[in-house]
Write a protein that holds these residues in place. Structure first.
Motif, PDB file in Angstrom:
ATOM      1  N   GLU A   1       0.857  -1.101  -0.110  1.00  0.00           N
ATOM      2  CA  GLU A   1      -0.008  -0.194  -0.011  1.00  0.00           C
ATOM      3  C   GLU A   1       0.810   1.292  -0.095  1.00  0.00           C
TER       4      GLU A   1
ATOM      5  N   ILE B   1      -5.465   0.055  -6.223  1.00  0.00           N
ATOM      6  CA  ILE B   1      -5.730   0.214  -4.761  1.00  0.00           C
ATOM      7  C   ILE B   1      -7.227   0.293  -4.293  1.00  0.00           C
TER       8      ILE B   1
ATOM      9  N   ASN C   1      -9.441  -2.848  -2.173  1.00  0.00           N
ATOM     10  CA  ASN C   1     -10.284  -2.306  -1.037  1.00  0.00           C
ATOM     11  C   ASN C   1     -11.891  -2.393  -1.226  1.00  0.00           C
TER      12      ASN C   1
ATOM     13  N   ARG D   1      -3.254   3.612   7.680  1.00  0.00           N
ATOM     14  CA  ARG D   1      -3.782   2.688   6.886  1.00  0.00           C
ATOM     15  C   ARG D   1      -4.857   3.331   5.902  1.00  0.00           C
TER      16      ARG D   1
END
Length: 171
Positions: A43, A62, A66, A116
């Protein structure tokens, strides 16, 4: 059957994948290799590279990695906010709104903060779903913060009643 089990069962019925779009969406989530979760190092590397190059493929990777988290947030939202959720709300619409929140979070995320991405994005996902429910499904549209105030009042009322107090008045 406990009350929590009943709520979870109601949510699980909503994920019966009866519509073609949901079937296709869940199928892609389970088969696409880009949708696998990223490690912390991956990440950070990808965000650093995106900040330098601005490559849209990195952004797509990305966001795709998710997307399963959006479903988790949507289900939790439906379970915990069951009495506020409108029966007209479809799971597909809530997932779509959650994905919009994920994209907004990506655009505002700063890797230098040190958190995060999912920690940062969860608020945007939840907020986008909440605003959608309030704006499009309410019989009488009200400001989004009023929805949150009703939740706080309901929670405080429940706590007072569980402590043995009488039902509080509006004053």
């Amino acid at each position: 059957m406990t009350r929590a089990t009943l709520r979870i069962n109601k949510v699980m019925k909503m994920t019966d994948r009866s519509t073609l779009s949901l079937k296709k969406y869940f199928s892609e989530l389970n088969t696409d290799k880009e949708i696998q979760p990223l490690t912390v190092e991956e990440e950070r590397t990808m965000f650093a590279e995106y900040n330098i190059t601005g490559d849209p493929k990195i952004k797509t990777r990305i966001i795709k990695s998710n997307m399963k988290f959006v479903i988790t947030v949507t289900k939790k939202f439906l379970v915990h906010q069951c009495k506020f959720a409108n029966p007209k709300a479809l799971l597909e619409d809530l997932i779509n709104e959650g994905n919009i929140g994920l994209i907004k979070a990506f655009d505002k995320f700063d890797i230098k903060v040190g958190t995060r991405f999912l920690t940062f994005a969860s608020w945007y996902i939840y907020q986008q779903i909440q605003v959608y429910l309030q704006d499009t499904l309410a019989d009488i549209p009200q400001p989004a913060n009023r929805f949150a105030i009703y939740q706080w009042v309901g929670k405080a009322t429940g706590e007072l009643i569980s402590e043995g107090h009488n039902v509080p008045s509006l004053e």
